[in-house]
Each structure stands twice: as C-alpha cells, then as structure tokens.
Design a protein around this motif. Structure first.
Motif, short mmCIF file in Angstrom:
data_model
loop_
_atom_site.label_atom_id
_atom_site.label_comp_id
_atom_site.label_asym_id
_atom_site.label_seq_id
_atom_site.Cartn_x
_atom_site.Cartn_y
_atom_site.Cartn_z
N THR A 136 -7.52 9.30 3.93
CA THR A 136 -6.47 8.38 3.64
C THR A 136 -6.23 7.20 4.29
OG1 THR A 136 -5.14 10.54 3.04
CG2 THR A 136 -4.00 8.34 3.65
N GLN A 137 -6.78 7.44 5.75
CA GLN A 137 -6.81 6.23 6.67
C GLN A 137 -7.81 5.37 5.88
OE1 GLN A 137 -7.14 7.65 10.54
NE2 GLN A 137 -5.23 8.97 10.41
N GLU A 138 -9.05 5.67 5.80
CA GLU A 138 -9.69 4.86 5.16
C GLU A 138 -9.46 4.14 4.02
OE1 GLU A 138 -13.52 2.78 4.93
OE2 GLU A 138 -12.68 3.97 6.45
N VAL A 139 -8.94 4.68 3.13
CA VAL A 139 -8.27 4.04 1.83
C VAL A 139 -7.31 2.86 2.29
CG1 VAL A 139 -7.03 4.41 -0.15
CG2 VAL A 139 -8.63 6.04 0.33
N ARG A 140 -6.44 3.27 3.06
CA ARG A 140 -5.34 2.30 3.66
C ARG A 140 -6.40 1.15 4.19
NH1 ARG A 140 -0.23 3.41 3.71
NH2 ARG A 140 0.29 5.48 2.80
N ARG A 141 -7.20 1.38 4.99
CA ARG A 141 -7.88 0.22 5.80
C ARG A 141 -8.54 -0.60 4.85
NH1 ARG A 141 -12.79 -1.23 7.12
NH2 ARG A 141 -13.90 0.61 6.37
N ARG A 142 -9.22 -0.08 3.76
CA ARG A 142 -10.06 -0.85 2.88
C ARG A 142 -8.91 -1.70 1.97
NH1 ARG A 142 -14.92 2.80 0.35
NH2 ARG A 142 -15.75 3.26 2.31
N ILE A 192 -6.07 -6.77 0.38
CA ILE A 192 -4.68 -7.53 0.16
C ILE A 192 -4.87 -8.88 1.28
CG2 ILE A 192 -2.42 -7.52 0.67
CD1 ILE A 192 -2.63 -4.46 -0.30
N LYS A 193 -5.30 -8.55 2.59
CA LYS A 193 -5.13 -9.69 3.50
C LYS A 193 -6.32 -10.86 3.15
CE LYS A 193 -3.50 -7.38 7.48
NZ LYS A 193 -3.93 -6.89 8.93
N THR A 194 -7.42 -10.41 2.46
CA THR A 194 -8.29 -11.37 1.96
C THR A 194 -7.75 -12.24 0.79
OG1 THR A 194 -10.27 -9.89 2.84
CG2 THR A 194 -10.86 -11.43 0.93
N LEU A 195 -7.25 -11.57 -0.08
CA LEU A 195 -6.63 -12.24 -1.12
C LEU A 195 -5.72 -13.15 -0.67
CD1 LEU A 195 -6.09 -9.39 -3.83
CD2 LEU A 195 -7.74 -11.36 -3.96
N ILE A 221 0.84 -1.18 0.09
CA ILE A 221 0.02 -0.20 0.16
C ILE A 221 0.97 1.39 0.01
CG2 ILE A 221 -1.80 1.21 1.34
CD1 ILE A 221 -2.74 -1.54 2.27
N ASP A 222 1.89 1.35 0.78
CA ASP A 222 2.63 2.35 0.87
C ASP A 222 3.47 2.77 -0.50
OD1 ASP A 222 2.13 2.71 3.88
OD2 ASP A 222 4.20 1.85 4.21
N PHE A 223 3.93 1.55 -1.27
CA PHE A 223 4.41 1.82 -2.40
C PHE A 223 3.51 2.37 -3.50
CE2 PHE A 223 5.59 0.48 -6.52
CZ PHE A 223 6.98 0.88 -6.64
N CYS A 224 2.31 1.90 -3.43
CA CYS A 224 1.15 2.30 -4.29
C CYS A 224 0.64 3.74 -4.20
CB CYS A 224 -0.05 1.13 -4.38
SG CYS A 224 0.48 -0.35 -4.98
N LEU A 225 0.80 4.11 -3.04
CA LEU A 225 0.18 5.35 -2.65
C LEU A 225 1.06 6.65 -2.54
CD1 LEU A 225 -2.61 4.74 0.02
CD2 LEU A 225 -3.02 4.99 -2.36
#
Length: 69
Positions: free
Chosen positions: A27-33, A38-41, A11-15
């Motif tokens: 921003t915090q909501e986007v990171r949470r989602r 990613i964890k689900t995958l 996420i850090d790399f992408c954002l």
C-alpha cells in the motif's frame, strides 16, 4: 462538487473503495508511486491540477458478460 488538488487527497479518494491496509508495504509503495505520477503531471503542466470526481461519467459493468448474474 468537491475538487481535489493535493496528490494525497486524490490518492485517498481513489484508493478508499479498496480498503487497503495502510501499514502494508504494498500500500505504501502504491501511494508513493501514485504521488510521484501526480506531482510529475503537475510539474509538467506548470500548475497544480485539480480533479472533480462528481463530473466523472458512471461506469456500467455488464456482469452477465463476465458470468456474474
């Protein structure tokens, strides 16, 4: 070649190019989602997934087609 397996580092790399305000609620909501996705995958794959962005093909944008020259 850098391989990312941690959801947060992916996420850090992408954002990073967006230079978002880390303290902003949006921003915090986007990171949470994104972390949830990613964890689900990773859970569905039954293993940690890794991402190597160095092998990602370049995207070429035709700026003239969008009126930016």
């Amino acid at each position: 070649m850098t391989t990312y397996t941690s959801p947060r580092t992916i996420i850090d790399f992408c954002l990073a190019p967006l230079d978002l305000d880390a303290g902003a609620d949006a921003t915090q909501e986007v990171r949470r989602r994104l972390e949830h996705v990613i964890k689900t995958l990773q859970i569905k794959a039954n293993k940690p997934l890794s991402v190597d962005f160095s092998s990602m093909p370049s995207q070429v944008i035709n700026e003239a087609a969008h009126g930016y020259e």
